[in-house]
Design a protein around this motif. Structure first.
Motif, PDB file in Angstrom:
ATOM      1  N   LEU A   2       0.827  -1.201   0.000  1.00 59.80           N
ATOM      2  CA  LEU A   2       0.000   0.000   0.000  1.00 59.80           C
ATOM      3  C   LEU A   2       0.865   1.257   0.000  1.00 59.80           C
ATOM      4  CD1 LEU A   2      -2.780   1.297   0.083  1.00 59.80           C
ATOM      5  CD2 LEU A   2      -2.710   1.128   2.570  1.00 59.80           C
ATOM      6  N   GLY A   3       1.939   1.247   0.785  1.00 59.51           N
ATOM      7  CA  GLY A   3       2.834   2.398   0.823  1.00 59.51           C
ATOM      8  C   GLY A   3       3.472   2.672  -0.530  1.00 59.51           C
ATOM      9  N   ILE A   5       2.200   1.879  -3.468  1.00 58.73           N
ATOM     10  CA  ILE A   5       1.159   2.384  -4.370  1.00 58.73           C
ATOM     11  C   ILE A   5       0.868   3.853  -4.068  1.00 58.73           C
ATOM     12  CG2 ILE A   5      -1.286   2.201  -5.001  1.00 58.73           C
ATOM     13  CD1 ILE A   5      -1.009  -0.834  -4.678  1.00 58.73           C
ATOM     14  N   LYS A   6       0.780   4.208  -2.775  1.00 61.01           N
ATOM     15  CA  LYS A   6       0.526   5.603  -2.401  1.00 61.01           C
ATOM     16  C   LYS A   6       1.636   6.518  -2.916  1.00 61.01           C
ATOM     17  CE  LYS A   6      -0.816   6.532   1.801  1.00 61.01           C
ATOM     18  NZ  LYS A   6      -1.031   6.509   3.255  1.00 61.01           N
ATOM     19  N   HIS A  28      -3.868  14.166   0.261  1.00 66.07           N
ATOM     20  CA  HIS A  28      -3.724  13.077   1.226  1.00 66.07           C
ATOM     21  C   HIS A  28      -4.321  11.833   0.583  1.00 66.07           C
ATOM     22  CE1 HIS A  28      -3.322  10.808   4.821  1.00 66.07           C
ATOM     23  NE2 HIS A  28      -4.617  10.690   4.997  1.00 66.07           N
ATOM     24  N   LEU A  29      -3.489  10.814   0.384  1.00 69.36           N
ATOM     25  CA  LEU A  29      -3.927   9.561  -0.214  1.00 69.36           C
ATOM     26  C   LEU A  29      -4.147   8.557   0.898  1.00 69.36           C
ATOM     27  CD1 LEU A  29      -2.221  11.157  -2.381  1.00 69.36           C
ATOM     28  CD2 LEU A  29      -1.938   8.973  -3.492  1.00 69.36           C
ATOM     29  N   MET A  30      -5.324   7.949   0.903  1.00 70.07           N
ATOM     30  CA  MET A  30      -5.665   6.965   1.919  1.00 70.07           C
ATOM     31  C   MET A  30      -6.045   5.657   1.253  1.00 70.07           C
ATOM     32  SD  MET A  30      -7.717   9.413   4.568  1.00 70.07           S
ATOM     33  CE  MET A  30      -8.796  10.094   3.341  1.00 70.07           C
ATOM     34  N   LYS A  31      -6.282   4.642   2.057  1.00 69.28           N
ATOM     35  CA  LYS A  31      -6.594   3.312   1.515  1.00 69.28           C
ATOM     36  C   LYS A  31      -7.931   3.330   0.790  1.00 69.28           C
ATOM     37  CE  LYS A  31      -7.173  -1.484   2.541  1.00 69.28           C
ATOM     38  NZ  LYS A  31      -7.120  -2.534   3.511  1.00 69.28           N
ATOM     39  N   GLY A  32      -8.676   3.983   0.522  1.00 64.44           N
ATOM     40  CA  GLY A  32      -9.920   3.883  -0.205  1.00 64.44           C
ATOM     41  C   GLY A  32     -10.252   5.126  -0.972  1.00 64.44           C
ATOM     42  N   HIS A  33      -9.545   6.192  -0.699  1.00 64.85           N
ATOM     43  CA  HIS A  33      -9.860   7.429  -1.403  1.00 64.85           C
ATOM     44  C   HIS A  33      -8.722   8.441  -1.273  1.00 64.85           C
ATOM     45  CE1 HIS A  33     -11.324   7.967   2.708  1.00 64.85           C
ATOM     46  NE2 HIS A  33     -11.235   9.249   2.539  1.00 64.85           N
ATOM     47  N   TRP A  78     -10.572   3.066 -10.148  1.00 64.43           N
ATOM     48  CA  TRP A  78     -11.302   4.098  -9.433  1.00 64.43           C
ATOM     49  C   TRP A  78     -12.801   3.837  -9.521  1.00 64.43           C
ATOM     50  CZ3 TRP A  78      -8.203   6.829  -6.572  1.00 64.43           C
ATOM     51  CH2 TRP A  78      -6.904   7.092  -7.000  1.00 64.43           C
TER      52      TRP A  78
END
Length: 103
Positions: A2-3, A5-6, A28-33, A78
């Motif tokens: 995840l890190g 990908i972010k 701010h990139l988070m796990k779902g949005h 998305w």
């Protein structure tokens, strides 16, 4: 994963916006949005910029993390919608919200 990908998405978003003359004021990139405050030139519609960023970033994710090299038909990264709000006098409030989510 995840890190990675972010980080990749952040780099991709900054490159894509630079090409269009759009400025990412806050992100701010988070796990779902993703939360972003963008300054978009008046020659572009919001839907154009969001569609461009979603499309190009989805292809980049597929190529770099899913091993795809071509034909992304039928795949989606998305969701179909997004939420938008224009800011003027409330710009600092919107930026503060993104910063709080980041912490």
């Amino acid at each position: 994963m995840l890190g990675a990908i972010k980080k990749h998405l952040s780099d991709v978003f900054h490159e894509l916006t630079r090409r269009q003359g759009v400025v990412i004021e806050e992100e701010h990139l988070m796990k779902g949005h993703v939360h972003m405050c963008l300054s978009i030139p008046s020659k572009f519609s919001v839907s154009h910029v969001v569609g461009y960023m979603e499309g190009k970033s989805a292809v980049s994710i597929a190529r770099n993390f899913k091993g795809k090299q071509k034909n992304f038909t039928g795949e989606a990264f998305w969701v179909r919608g997004y939420v938008i709000s224009t800011v003027g006098l409330g710009e600092e409030m919107a930026r503060a919200y993104i910063r709080i989510k980041k912490s």
